[in-house]
Design a protein around this motif. Structure first.
Motif: not given
Ligand code: CBY
Length: 430
Positions: A325-340
């Protein structure tokens, strides 16, 4: 001889056979076969089945005795197209799977893959894996899941391999059974199946080995089974996706399922996952189905085990169980790239998006920090590079996917993200 003399003799014979032959199967009962329908429809109706997925599906359908000529024909054609496309880039385990699928429960009237001696090619690919380990600090070209598939296919279809080499490379403390510091249940289970096949071949006199090696192989199986059992949680071994293969290993190498409670717990949890749609990927369905129907990859050349066809009527319009069940709204997420260091970003994506959509959104915002590439695998897109830094099997490096600090048990193309998730890719060693 009087029967009283025969008895201990028979006992001796039996006990020497037990380690390889004992099969305590734990399978879904016929009355509950309808619970398996979502798995079958996923496999049968998959329109995007390419190459190795097709091999997994064909192998699985043959093992459980579902005979459907036109489907087999289509799958065989996809496999052949993939082989042609990949050419010599086909990995050892991919070839092993193709051999298993093609030769399983042999249906001689329908062999579309031409006369190339695939088993000979597999012997060479297996040698190349071992060769790579010698040069690169014990790291094979691919991984031990694939090396186990190689040994399994060579063992089942009369390929050449040296028992001493198996003994040297498959000891349970070998680092290749571990991925990211954890015992890989998928890998261990496949190795148990391979070692069981080798052990049976020795005991039946098909191949020669000295007693010391036979004992070692037995000891390896036992130890790998124990490691698998110690990864049990709520009836699953490792996680949802390794459980089918773990069950197969336990069928041929342990008496774990002699305890009916153990069996019911595993079936209950797996079937609950089936009904929740955890096996929506065709390859996931293909890897769990044989075990649920009491079959193992060792049955591929056991005609009586795989010829019998259960009474399924799979129609092409059987619904695949879950409609999210997917409503058409948007969501906000945090994302990161970790090297050091860790480079974070916040992105907005549509509700119902997968991990890959988040990576793409981040890449759009800042190409330098978040650019990445993927390659297709049978489990969907595999993230091979981020910021131009590429994963490498010789160094055991990869990009690990995390959600809220924990490694994901699904790939970038299938993990559905939630509002507020803290997602990351981490440059890691396995
Ligand atoms: N198949 C293979 O060669 C793969 C073998 C396998 C053990 C496989 C799991 C099990 C299976 N049934 O196929 C495997 N993964 C391996 C070996 C690897 C390593 C690949 C590199 C190599 N040396 O060949 C590696 C790098 C450790 C790895 N898997 C990484 C990952 C992550 C991918 C991230 C990315 N960069 O895209 C990921 C997402 C784990 C993470 N959190 O980072 C991952 N694997 C997962 C989740 C899985 C499971 C997929 C489940 C799903 N629903 O999508 C898996 C089934 C599988 C595929 N990996 Co690996 C394991 C599980 O969870 N039970 C043979 C070939 C012929 O097809």
């Amino acid at each position: 001889m009087r029967p009283s003399y025969l008895l201990p003799l028979a006992g001796l014979l039996l006990s020497s056979l037990i380690p390889g032959q004992l099969c305590k199967i734990c399978e879904v009962s016929k009355e509950n076969y309808s619970d398996l329908k979502p798995l079958l429809s996923t496999m049968v109706n998959s329109k995007y089945t390419r190459g190795i997925q097709a091999a997994n599906i064909l192998l699985s359908l043959k093992l459980v005795g579902i005979q459907n000529q036109s489907l087999e024909h289509q799958l065989t054609q996809w496999i052949q197209e993939d082989m042609e496309r990949k050419g010599s880039n086909l990995t050892s385990g991919q070839l092993a799977l193709i051999i298993l699928a093609q030769k399983a429960c042999k249906n001689t009237s329908e062999v579309f893959i031409r006369d190339v001696d695939l088993v000979k090619t597999l012997e060479e690919k297996f040698r190349a894996e071992i060769g790579n380990m010698e040069i690169h600090n014990g790291n094979p070209l691919t991984n031990y899941y694939q090396l186990s598939l190689d040994v399994l296919a060579l063992c089942l279809f009369s390929g050449n391999y040296a028992v001493t080499e198996i003994v040297d490379h498959f000891a349970p403390d070998n680092k290749n059974y571990y991925l990211g510091g954890h015992f890989s249940v998928d890998t261990g289970a496949m190795a148990v199946l391979a070692l069981t096949c080798v052990q049976r071949s020795i005991m039946s006199g098909k191949i020669e080995a000295d007693e010391k090696d036979l004992n070692k192989i037995n000891h390896y199986r036992e130890s790998l089974v124990n490691k698998t059992l110690s990864e049990e949680k709520d009836g699953l071994f490792g996680n949802t996706y390794s459980t089918g293969e773990a069950m197969q290993a336990l069928f041929v190498s342990s008496n774990y399922f002699e305890n009916e409670q153990n069996c019911q717990k595993t079936l209950h949890t797996v079937l609950r996952n089936v009904s929740q749609g955890a096996f929506r990927m065709p390859i996931a369905a293909a890897q769990i189905l044989p075990a649920l129907m009491g079959k193992t990859y060792l049955d591929v050349n056991n005609h009586s085990a795989c010829a019998h066809s259960p009474d399924f009527n799979i129609s092409s319009d059987d619904p695949v169980s879950v409609t999210p069940t997917v409503s058409p709204s948007n969501i906000t997420v945090n994302y990161y790239v970790q090297i050091n260091e860790t480079q974070p970003i916040s992105v907005t994506v549509k509700n119902g998006s997968v991990f890959l959509d988040v990576m793409e959104a981040a890449q759009k915002k800042n190409r330098t920090l978040f650019c990445f590439t993927t390659v297709d695998s049978s489990w969907g897109p595999y993230v091979i590079s981020v910021q131009g830094i590429q994963a490498n099997n010789n160094d055991r490096t990869y990009w690990e996917l995390l959600s809220n600090g924990k490694p994901l048990s699904q790939g970038a193309g299938s993990y559905v993200v939630k509002d507020g998730d803290n997602l990351g890719v981490r440059w890691a060693k396995y």
